[in-house]
Design an enzyme around this catalytic site. Structure first.
Site, PDB file in Angstrom:
ATOM      1  N   ASP A 189      60.288  48.557  33.285  1.00 13.71           N
ATOM      2  CA  ASP A 189      60.453  49.088  34.634  1.00 13.71           C
ATOM      3  C   ASP A 189      61.054  50.491  34.537  1.00 13.71           C
ATOM      4  O   ASP A 189      62.065  50.689  33.864  1.00 13.71           O
ATOM      5  CB  ASP A 189      61.389  48.193  35.449  1.00 13.71           C
ATOM      6  CG  ASP A 189      60.884  46.752  35.531  1.00 13.71           C
ATOM      7  OD1 ASP A 189      59.666  46.570  35.739  1.00 13.71           O
ATOM      8  OD2 ASP A 189      61.705  45.828  35.389  1.00 13.71           O
ATOM      9  N   TYR A 190      60.437  51.440  35.221  1.00 15.23           N
ATOM     10  CA  TYR A 190      60.915  52.817  35.088  1.00 15.23           C
ATOM     11  C   TYR A 190      60.873  53.554  36.422  1.00 15.23           C
ATOM     12  O   TYR A 190      60.139  53.172  37.344  1.00 15.23           O
ATOM     13  CB  TYR A 190      60.079  53.589  34.054  1.00 15.23           C
ATOM     14  CG  TYR A 190      58.684  53.931  34.544  1.00 15.23           C
ATOM     15  CD1 TYR A 190      58.413  55.166  35.130  1.00 15.23           C
ATOM     16  CD2 TYR A 190      57.638  53.014  34.453  1.00 15.23           C
ATOM     17  CE1 TYR A 190      57.147  55.474  35.606  1.00 15.23           C
ATOM     18  CE2 TYR A 190      56.374  53.307  34.919  1.00 15.23           C
ATOM     19  CZ  TYR A 190      56.136  54.538  35.501  1.00 15.23           C
ATOM     20  OH  TYR A 190      54.871  54.833  35.984  1.00 15.23           O
TER      21      TYR A 190
END
Length: 259
Positions: free
Chosen positions: A133-134
């Protein structure tokens, strides 16, 4: 050439399935609601895989989540991956015994890479999906764990290389900024990192219609496109999207026995 895949992601929290937008969760319905509105035996012909993620923010109950996984897999005949809160080999064992064909890891791969290597050794890399997740910021692409609540020190490119070195089989790359918006994938970032990987890349975050799925599938270096958008793909949304994509000659399997 390997066929590309369309994946549907179910987000679960505290007994309910959720719609997520930028990792803020909205309750949609329980397992009965899901069966009524999605009829997975029917729409499984529109999918190549299903991913079920436990995004419970407080104390996760893996036994409860495993029972949800078991209930969902009873209605589908496609590969199912499950994850969220895996911290040990025993946790992974429970999900596999509940019907999962693959497991999805997130925080564990940062916090305890030794266990990740043990999971790869026991089950094989093809059974392990690394979820990333970014967020995109002025500082660059920042990576988060613990359901998006904790930023880690790796850059996105460093982290992807680190995960491949751990021996995982696939990367599930999810944009927090695009999550649940329905505005399309973060293709700019994806194009910037995809060539770092020699393992399959699944992209997630932002798909709201068949056009977005098609854009992802047409992009070299992307093995699969995922959507978790319960609202945009309800009813015949997924079957219609897949049929349209097949009609355009894209390299995905046609599972419809009636076609």
């Amino acid at each position: 050439m390997l066929r590309k895949r369309i994946i549907f992601t179910l987000i679960h929290s505290d007994g309910y399935f959720m719609q997520s937008r930028n990792f803020r969760l909205q309750k949609v319905g329980n397992l009965l609601w899901l069966e009524k509105n999605y009829k997975f035996q029917h729409i499984s012909f529109s999918l190549d895989e299903l991913i079920i993620l436990d995004a419970t923010r407080n104390q996760k109950n893996l036994s409860q989540f495993a029972s949800i996984v078991s209930g969902v897999v009873n209605d589908v005949f496609i590969p199912v991956a499950a994850g969220g809160g895996i911290r040990s080999l025993a946790d992974a064992d429970l999900l596999f015994k509940s019907g999962a064909d693959k497991i999805v890891l997130n925080s564990l791969q940062y916090e305890n890479p030794l266990i990740v290597r043990e999971l790869v050794e026991k089950y094989g890399s093809q059974s392990i999906i690394a979820s990333v997740d970014y967020k995109s910021t002025a500082e660059g692409h920042l990576v988060y764990v613990n359901d998006g609540s904790k930023k880690i020190e790796y850059s996105l490119k460093e982290y992807l290389t680190y995960l491949e070195d751990l021996g995982v089989g696939e990367i599930y790359l999810n944009s927090i900024d695009k999550d649940g918006t329905g505005f399309g994938y973060d293709l700019e970032t994806i194009l910037n990192v995809k060539d770092l990987l020699s393992i399959p890349l699944i992209i997630a975050g932002g798909a709201g219609n068949e056009k977005h799925l098609l854009e992802g599938l047409k992009t070299d270096g992307i093995a699969a496109v995922a959507t978790a958008n319960l609202f945009n793909f309800i009813g015949d949304g997924l079957p219609n999207a897949r049929n349209h994509i097949i009609s355009l000659g894209e390299n995905i399997a046609n599972w419809n026995a009636n076609s």
